[in-house]
Scaffold this motif. Sequence first.
Motif, PDB file in Angstrom:
ATOM      1  N   LEU A  85      30.055  35.863  31.636  1.00 23.15           N
ATOM      2  CA  LEU A  85      30.733  34.974  32.562  1.00 23.15           C
ATOM      3  C   LEU A  85      29.767  34.381  33.602  1.00 23.15           C
ATOM      4  O   LEU A  85      29.813  32.823  33.521  1.00 23.15           O
ATOM      5  CB  LEU A  85      31.551  35.781  33.467  1.00 23.15           C
ATOM      6  CG  LEU A  85      32.450  35.252  34.461  1.00 23.15           C
ATOM      7  CD1 LEU A  85      33.349  33.898  34.086  1.00 23.15           C
ATOM      8  CD2 LEU A  85      33.191  36.299  35.148  1.00 23.15           C
ATOM      9  N   PHE A  86      28.563  34.961  33.938  1.00 23.00           N
ATOM     10  CA  PHE A  86      27.747  34.357  34.684  1.00 23.00           C
ATOM     11  C   PHE A  86      26.773  33.425  33.860  1.00 23.00           C
ATOM     12  O   PHE A  86      26.348  32.269  34.805  1.00 23.00           O
ATOM     13  CB  PHE A  86      26.904  35.483  35.466  1.00 23.00           C
ATOM     14  CG  PHE A  86      27.779  36.271  36.442  1.00 23.00           C
ATOM     15  CD1 PHE A  86      27.506  36.074  37.870  1.00 23.00           C
ATOM     16  CD2 PHE A  86      28.265  37.196  35.956  1.00 23.00           C
ATOM     17  CE1 PHE A  86      28.255  36.790  38.995  1.00 23.00           C
ATOM     18  CE2 PHE A  86      29.290  37.970  37.041  1.00 23.00           C
ATOM     19  CZ  PHE A  86      29.049  37.853  38.368  1.00 23.00           C
ATOM     20  N   MET A  87      26.465  33.675  32.782  1.00 20.44           N
ATOM     21  CA  MET A  87      25.762  32.770  31.930  1.00 20.44           C
ATOM     22  C   MET A  87      26.399  31.315  31.484  1.00 20.44           C
ATOM     23  O   MET A  87      25.856  30.362  31.085  1.00 20.44           O
ATOM     24  CB  MET A  87      25.325  33.561  30.524  1.00 20.44           C
ATOM     25  CG  MET A  87      24.154  34.382  31.035  1.00 20.44           C
ATOM     26  SD  MET A  87      23.624  35.516  29.445  1.00 20.44           S
ATOM     27  CE  MET A  87      22.393  36.472  30.012  1.00 20.44           C
ATOM     28  N   GLY A 117      40.361  35.752  36.489  1.00 21.15           N
ATOM     29  CA  GLY A 117      41.236  35.234  35.375  1.00 21.15           C
ATOM     30  C   GLY A 117      40.301  35.763  34.299  1.00 21.15           C
ATOM     31  O   GLY A 117      40.910  36.161  33.357  1.00 21.15           O
ATOM     32  N   GLU A 118      38.963  35.781  34.112  1.00 16.67           N
ATOM     33  CA  GLU A 118      38.432  36.170  32.798  1.00 16.67           C
ATOM     34  C   GLU A 118      38.611  37.814  32.596  1.00 16.67           C
ATOM     35  O   GLU A 118      39.015  38.113  31.559  1.00 16.67           O
ATOM     36  CB  GLU A 118      36.864  35.994  33.087  1.00 16.67           C
ATOM     37  CG  GLU A 118      36.527  34.582  32.836  1.00 16.67           C
ATOM     38  CD  GLU A 118      36.513  34.071  31.581  1.00 16.67           C
ATOM     39  OE1 GLU A 118      36.825  34.844  30.663  1.00 16.67           O
ATOM     40  OE2 GLU A 118      35.992  32.901  31.315  1.00 16.67           O
ATOM     41  N   TYR A 119      38.340  38.511  33.917  1.00 19.61           N
ATOM     42  CA  TYR A 119      38.533  39.933  33.555  1.00 19.61           C
ATOM     43  C   TYR A 119      40.111  40.459  33.002  1.00 19.61           C
ATOM     44  O   TYR A 119      40.293  41.216  32.287  1.00 19.61           O
ATOM     45  CB  TYR A 119      38.180  40.733  34.683  1.00 19.61           C
ATOM     46  CG  TYR A 119      36.827  40.458  35.350  1.00 19.61           C
ATOM     47  CD1 TYR A 119      35.664  40.089  34.352  1.00 19.61           C
ATOM     48  CD2 TYR A 119      36.447  40.654  36.642  1.00 19.61           C
ATOM     49  CE1 TYR A 119      34.539  40.000  34.531  1.00 19.61           C
ATOM     50  CE2 TYR A 119      35.293  40.080  37.068  1.00 19.61           C
ATOM     51  CZ  TYR A 119      34.286  39.991  36.170  1.00 19.61           C
ATOM     52  OH  TYR A 119      33.047  39.522  36.679  1.00 19.61           O
ATOM     53  N   ARG A 120      40.964  39.649  33.582  1.00 18.06           N
ATOM     54  CA  ARG A 120      42.510  39.720  33.527  1.00 18.06           C
ATOM     55  C   ARG A 120      42.553  39.561  31.958  1.00 18.06           C
ATOM     56  O   ARG A 120      43.720  40.265  31.482  1.00 18.06           O
ATOM     57  CB  ARG A 120      43.148  39.102  34.403  1.00 18.06           C
ATOM     58  CG  ARG A 120      44.592  39.302  34.393  1.00 18.06           C
ATOM     59  CD  ARG A 120      45.587  38.717  35.442  1.00 18.06           C
ATOM     60  NE  ARG A 120      45.185  39.184  36.624  1.00 18.06           N
ATOM     61  CZ  ARG A 120      45.322  38.871  37.784  1.00 18.06           C
ATOM     62  NH1 ARG A 120      45.773  37.414  38.030  1.00 18.06           N
ATOM     63  NH2 ARG A 120      45.043  39.246  39.157  1.00 18.06           N
ATOM     64  N   GLU A 121      42.060  38.455  31.269  1.00 17.80           N
ATOM     65  CA  GLU A 121      42.440  38.394  30.005  1.00 17.80           C
ATOM     66  C   GLU A 121      41.945  39.404  29.062  1.00 17.80           C
ATOM     67  O   GLU A 121      42.593  39.962  28.115  1.00 17.80           O
ATOM     68  CB  GLU A 121      41.344  37.115  29.449  1.00 17.80           C
ATOM     69  CG  GLU A 121      41.726  36.669  27.950  1.00 17.80           C
ATOM     70  CD  GLU A 121      40.660  35.585  27.581  1.00 17.80           C
ATOM     71  OE1 GLU A 121      40.791  35.173  26.469  1.00 17.80           O
ATOM     72  OE2 GLU A 121      40.018  35.090  28.320  1.00 17.80           O
ATOM     73  N   GLN A 126      32.128  40.304  42.539  1.00 16.18           N
ATOM     74  CA  GLN A 126      32.466  40.930  41.151  1.00 16.18           C
ATOM     75  C   GLN A 126      33.159  42.141  41.297  1.00 16.18           C
ATOM     76  O   GLN A 126      34.198  42.277  40.582  1.00 16.18           O
ATOM     77  CB  GLN A 126      30.974  41.166  40.428  1.00 16.18           C
ATOM     78  CG  GLN A 126      31.415  41.511  38.840  1.00 16.18           C
ATOM     79  CD  GLN A 126      30.095  41.979  38.049  1.00 16.18           C
ATOM     80  OE1 GLN A 126      29.008  42.150  38.489  1.00 16.18           O
ATOM     81  NE2 GLN A 126      30.257  41.679  36.929  1.00 16.18           N
ATOM     82  N   LEU A 127      32.908  43.119  42.194  1.00 18.43           N
ATOM     83  CA  LEU A 127      33.766  44.313  42.301  1.00 18.43           C
ATOM     84  C   LEU A 127      34.979  43.990  42.828  1.00 18.43           C
ATOM     85  O   LEU A 127      35.952  44.573  42.344  1.00 18.43           O
ATOM     86  CB  LEU A 127      32.854  45.195  43.314  1.00 18.43           C
ATOM     87  CG  LEU A 127      31.550  45.847  42.815  1.00 18.43           C
ATOM     88  CD1 LEU A 127      30.827  46.637  43.946  1.00 18.43           C
ATOM     89  CD2 LEU A 127      31.860  46.692  41.418  1.00 18.43           C
ATOM     90  N   ARG A 128      35.274  42.933  43.639  1.00 13.71           N
ATOM     91  CA  ARG A 128      36.487  42.774  44.421  1.00 13.71           C
ATOM     92  C   ARG A 128      37.305  42.103  43.129  1.00 13.71           C
ATOM     93  O   ARG A 128      38.447  42.411  42.952  1.00 13.71           O
ATOM     94  CB  ARG A 128      36.223  41.681  45.493  1.00 13.71           C
ATOM     95  CG  ARG A 128      37.718  41.137  46.050  1.00 13.71           C
ATOM     96  CD  ARG A 128      37.400  40.309  47.167  1.00 13.71           C
ATOM     97  NE  ARG A 128      36.558  40.776  48.295  1.00 13.71           N
ATOM     98  CZ  ARG A 128      36.856  41.396  49.312  1.00 13.71           C
ATOM     99  NH1 ARG A 128      38.384  41.554  49.438  1.00 13.71           N
ATOM    100  NH2 ARG A 128      36.263  41.636  50.177  1.00 13.71           N
ATOM    101  N   MET A 183      40.794  43.553  41.710  1.00 14.35           N
ATOM    102  CA  MET A 183      41.865  42.771  41.816  1.00 14.35           C
ATOM    103  C   MET A 183      42.557  42.661  40.237  1.00 14.35           C
ATOM    104  O   MET A 183      43.839  42.415  40.276  1.00 14.35           O
ATOM    105  CB  MET A 183      41.616  41.791  42.455  1.00 14.35           C
ATOM    106  CG  MET A 183      41.295  41.981  44.036  1.00 14.35           C
ATOM    107  SD  MET A 183      41.098  40.595  45.065  1.00 14.35           S
ATOM    108  CE  MET A 183      42.568  39.865  45.137  1.00 14.35           C
ATOM    109  N   ALA A 184      41.930  42.294  39.357  1.00 11.25           N
ATOM    110  CA  ALA A 184      42.146  41.876  37.961  1.00 11.25           C
ATOM    111  C   ALA A 184      42.871  43.021  37.512  1.00 11.25           C
ATOM    112  O   ALA A 184      43.910  42.900  36.765  1.00 11.25           O
ATOM    113  CB  ALA A 184      41.190  41.314  37.381  1.00 11.25           C
ATOM    114  N   ALA A 185      42.565  44.372  37.760  1.00  7.23           N
ATOM    115  CA  ALA A 185      42.961  45.511  36.843  1.00  7.23           C
ATOM    116  C   ALA A 185      44.190  46.179  37.705  1.00  7.23           C
ATOM    117  O   ALA A 185      44.469  47.275  37.719  1.00  7.23           O
ATOM    118  CB  ALA A 185      41.701  46.546  36.867  1.00  7.23           C
TER     119      ALA A 185
END
Length: 955
Positions: free
Chosen positions: A689-691, A704-708, A762-764, A768-770
């Motif tokens: 995601l960072f790259m 949004g990315e982690y939730r996918e 990132q931790l936040r 929140m995504a999970a």
Amino acid sequence: MLTLRQEDILLDCRADDWRAALNSAADALHQAGLVAPGYRDGLLDREAQSSTFLGNAIAIPHGTPESREHVRRTGVRVLQFPAGVEWHDGNRVHVLVTIAAQSDEHLDILRQLTHVLDREGVAERLAAADSCGEIAGLLSKAVVEARLDADTLCLGFPARDRQELALAGAARLRQAGCVGSDFVAAVAERAPRDLGQGLWLVSSDRGVAAPALSLATPESLLKQDDEAVAGVFCLATREDTHRGLLERILALLENGAANELREADAATVLARLAGESAVATTRQARVLNAHGLHARPAKQLVQVARAQGLTIRVRLAEGGGEAVSATSLTKVINLGARRGQPLVFSAEGEGADRALEAVCNAVAEGLGEQVLPFDESRERIEPREEDTPPPEPLPADEPHAAVAASPGLAIAPVFVLRTPRFDYPERASDPGVELRRLEQAIREGAEQLEALVQQARGGEVAQILSMHEEMLNDPELLQAARESIEEGGSAEAAWWNAIETSAHAQEMLADRLLAERAADLRDVGRRVLGILCRVELPEPPDHPYILVMDDIGPSDVARLDTSRVRGLLTARGGATAHSAILARALGIPAVVGAGKRVLTLENGVELILDGERGRVTPAPSAERRQAAEQRLAERERREAEAWEARHQEAYTRDGHRVEVAANLGNTTHAADAVERGAEGIGLLRTEFLFMAHAQVPDLDTQIGEYREALDALDGRPLVARTLDVGGDKPLPYWPVPHEDNPFLGLRGIRLALTRPEVLETQLRALLMAAVGRPLRIMLPMVKDLAEFRQAKAIHDRLLAEIPETERTTDVQLGVMIEVPSAALLAPSLAAEVDFFSVGTNDLTQYTLAIDRDHPELSAQADGLHPAVLRLIEMTVAAAHAQGKWVGVCGELASDAIAVPVLVGLGVDELSVSARQVPLVKARLREFDLADARAQAELALAQATSEAVRDALEVR
């Protein structure tokens, strides 16, 4: 390299101000199909950062790195404004050279235009031009540099008179490929002219392939007709390209330095002709910047030089070029210094040592850019094959270790397809003919690739071959070859030099994945070279075989008849090269990086190729072959059964539970992992995601990315590794200081803790995504408890800050065991962490002190080494003593031999590539826990990884 064509030029444009001019330029790029409309904002943003005014009424607008996503293909549009446009920095602009670049091609445009900046009257001529051809001529006129270097000098020649010296100089120019026999004959007919101070000159324009200068000096003091002869200059002229050399000779005479030349060595001669005096202090510094001395580092160099308060001059150490002012930006850029080239700085007077030290230190530090050390062993041109001794043949019936690239087992005779020998002349007399030959060969190559794309009918093979078509049409390659042809090179030599230069630059990239794309470039290059040389590859046998090559290019893979090719074996290459990717896509077992010895195999020799273990065994014994055949049959049966049972939970034969999860490099593949039977994600590499962004992704983007991935997992656990960059994975927007060994420097958690706000975001985002789902967060490259506590403090604070309804409540915080110190300190860590995940790739690398990408040593970086296994054993024991679980997410987790060993050591989870999930589950069902523990004890009792594998294979 971007090239300028007449159809790229728009005449008689009008604009009220610079913004309107940029809008017109953006429209021109869009109408040409080069960019999407969003590129307009990139042009404006770039001007907001700094002016793109170049000089002499020229500006070169181009987008920001963030706007490159709007570039559809690389190109250029030139807009002429006869009335001029007032630029935002106060300069008057008559021409915009507007660039749509997918990488850094605008640097090449800048280099091409620097020769225009010092020419008087160019601004007026650009404004008044009434044809596209005139503007193209003003902007694109190639600058031909006359040659003067150590190879054109003939020092200490035993001559008896001036004429012999003149002929010796002419002969040296002929040997260097600058002139032909006509030139030597012309010099023989002419008497050298007296320049004074014992120096003489003879010149001719007959038979000149490239303008050049030679100096021939006598072996001992020479007098002729009572006149001293310190040396004879032999000048090959062409139009006015030699004028600079004449000026340098005159400057030498004016300084009275001629008497220093007669007994001087080549370095001294080149220094005096470059304008350096005998009393000047000099110092060398090597250019380390990836793109050479382009605009940004050149500007930094100029600023450092100006700050010294002395006149500092600079030249290329090689090539005999003139020393130029280090405070002139255009002259510094015009040096065209590439990565690895040494620069010579000179200064005179008090403080010269201090000034040169400051300048050279600035060059060594990268001039404002992050740089890597220049590795002579990696970046030099490889020695010719005939200069190296032949490798020792591989012994029969002995396993030879290499790099596993594509899983599977093959037993078949080998067919060794050696790289064809391309014989061609280096020089040619008619550039027009050579250029036409090259262009025709490139067209034929493109037609061949198009036919292969059609034959491939989609998929990864077609995609990569389509990329080869793009490479073949790369204007930078063609321009580099064209320049070499114009300087007298043959089509073959010019093309291959362009390919090799680009491939070497690619190999030097820190990103291993990108560096291995150099094989693609050479694959494209060999295709065209084969057409030019009319070399055809030998036909493979009509029976099943294992293909052996130095390095297999993607187009070689695409041509394979998969009904006959049982496996692939290469001397070079890595597991992430395109050839390896394609082999996996086609389901062909492959072993790569096996070394030159595999090329000594005789055609028809039987070979066992193990794509899982990365081993090949030539001429196996009957017993070894029988065992391999049984394994092959069992594998085919096991694969079919494994797929049918992929959604069953993973247990050993006696019911011991071991979770099997998937490693992911991108959230979009989570659904595929679930379909293949993954019981969760054991490693999500979040750096993808960072790259993918030009700056740190914000909170909403990350959520949004982690939730996918979490949505696709449907309640299955997600183990996400926090940002792991540095080392071989740098981020362009997060520069780190130069490090002699970045793998032992700022990377992983230690880099993240230098910018705790990034780690906190990132931790936040993960928490929140999970919300409502299980989440496991692990920290990479932790060496001890202090680093874990620093990150845990941020994690715990966020748990207190974020309402429970807005975050997950099922969360664990663990660490990766990748550093030996973490395994040795596992008891203290286990008391505070929630879990361990063993990254066997890095743990093996650091434990054995072997770079796993090293071309010669990578095969020895085996995670089944007993030292690595003991560290895993210590980690598991410490974790279980505290009631914590341990996973393994490195490549070892999918190694069929290693699976029972890991289970026997007490590992609770195995995380593997999604494709391997069914097979690992199936492997677990083949043994019981007692047997696994016995295998672990047996492995721990061995002395080497080879002994471990041999002992386990016998069972």
